[in-house]
Design an enzyme around this catalytic site. Structure first.
Site, short mmCIF file in Angstrom:
data_model
loop_
_atom_site.label_atom_id
_atom_site.label_comp_id
_atom_site.label_asym_id
_atom_site.label_seq_id
_atom_site.Cartn_x
_atom_site.Cartn_y
_atom_site.Cartn_z
N ARG A 12 22.32 33.72 87.84
CA ARG A 12 21.23 34.78 87.77
C ARG A 12 19.48 33.59 87.77
O ARG A 12 19.13 34.49 88.95
CB ARG A 12 20.64 34.99 86.09
CG ARG A 12 19.79 36.16 86.15
CD ARG A 12 19.13 36.32 85.96
NE ARG A 12 19.08 35.73 84.96
CZ ARG A 12 17.64 34.98 84.34
NH1 ARG A 12 16.51 35.99 84.89
NH2 ARG A 12 16.87 34.58 83.19
N ASP A 13 19.51 32.95 87.40
CA ASP A 13 18.18 32.50 87.05
C ASP A 13 17.72 31.71 88.08
O ASP A 13 16.35 31.98 88.86
CB ASP A 13 17.06 31.69 85.98
CG ASP A 13 16.39 31.78 85.98
OD1 ASP A 13 15.51 31.75 86.48
OD2 ASP A 13 15.81 30.59 85.01
N CYS A 235 10.13 31.39 88.15
CA CYS A 235 10.29 32.73 87.61
C CYS A 235 9.24 33.34 89.09
O CYS A 235 7.72 32.90 89.39
CB CYS A 235 9.25 32.20 87.00
SG CYS A 235 8.93 34.12 86.04
N ASN A 244 13.47 24.85 88.17
CA ASN A 244 14.28 24.76 86.39
C ASN A 244 14.63 23.62 87.04
O ASN A 244 15.18 22.75 87.47
CB ASN A 244 15.25 26.31 86.06
CG ASN A 244 15.41 27.22 86.10
OD1 ASN A 244 14.98 27.82 84.94
ND2 ASN A 244 15.15 28.32 87.35
#
Ligand code: MG
Length: 288
Positions: A12-13, A235, A244
């Site tokens: 997802r991220d 982000c 990340n």
């Protein structure tokens, strides 16, 4: 501490914001390979606007193909997302609250208070439908627009989320600006104040402090961490938030410290190769 849970958020991220959009089958294969490496918990996708985040469209199709979804979570931005989660039998949802108004406006075009009001309803609805609820407390240390975030204020916002009966809070250093001293300080205070609440952490490696901040969290008694295979992602609304914390770096450090993760590093490196191939990115975790 002898055991830590790794929550893989790459699907997802990591994938939401990259140029190469993966097919549902590629997303499925990546998730399967992470599972084969021993990753227990995976954030597999989100129910967001297909036009805004095309990489996450067809998450419902993916869920269908995955079958048993007990160990998966899905991010939802609002009540509409919650409805989709319910329709698709999702067992755990992730919500987001950026604790500063500037960042929250950029992220979902709401003030902090407006989102808090919505979350109250979402958590209530989750409880009623036996859906576990998580909330990302985003920019918990530093905001790209407002600078250092006051920890007493963060504490108060978290207190409200706990009053609204969220099941888990993910304290996120969204732009990778926090230092280990700040991390231990905030988390120790949260852990001592809210003894019955589950906390986990989400770090970015922007300034190469990801692992140092994991250690600082372990010191405060945190035993669950988000990470992304190959350090994918960032982000979209936070300048310079790329990177990340890489799952292979996290697992590698924990295993060196004799903290069990249940994850096989060799197999994890295979997952990273797969992620590199599908995304056409040369992924940059430090573990080789
Ligand atoms: Mg992140």
């Amino acid at each position: 501490m002898d055991k830590v849970t790794v929550n893989e958020v790459g699907p997802r991220d990591g994938l939401q914001n990259i140029q190469n959009i993966l097919s549902v089958d590629e997303r499925l294969k990546l998730i399967r390979s992470l599972e084969q490496a021993g990753i227990e918990l995976i954030e597999i996708g989100s129910f967001v606007n297909d036009k805004t985040v095309p990489a996450m469209s067809n998450t419902d199709v993916l869920i269908n193909k995955l079958g048993n979804i007990d160990n998966y979570s899905v991010l939802i931005p609002n009540k509409k997302g919650l409805d989709k989660a319910k329709e698709n039998g999702v067992k755990e949802i992730c919500t987001v609250l950026c604790v500063t108004d500037s960042m929250n406006q950029k992220n979902i075009n709401q003030t902090v208070q407006e989102t808090l009001n919505d979350l109250k309803e979402i958590f209530k609805e989750g409880l009623k439908n036996s859906i576990r609820t998580k909330c990302y407390v985003s920019v918990a240390y530093y905001c790209p627009y407002e600078g250092k975030v006051d920890s007493t204020y963060v504490n108060d916002v978290i207190g409200q989320l706990i009053d609204y009966k969220v099941d888990e809070l993910v304290i996120a250093d969204t732009i990778g600006a926090a230092n280990p001293k700040e991390v231990t300080s905030l988390l120790s205070s949260l852990k001592s104040q809210y003894k019955d609440t589950s906390f986990s952490c989400h770090f970015h490696d922007t300034r190469a402090l990801g692992l140092a901040n994991v250690y600082a969290s372990l010191v405060a008694g945190i035993n669950k961490f988000d990470s992304c295979i190959g350090g994918l992602g960032g982000c979209p609304f936070a300048p310079n938030s790329s990177g990340n914390l890489a799952t292979e770096d996290l697992v590698s450090m924990l295993e060196m410290m004799n903290i069990q993760t249940g994850v096989n590093l060799d197999k994890l490196i295979h997952s990273r190769e797969l992620a590199s191939e599908y995304t056409s990115l040369s992924l940059k975790g430090r573990m080789i």
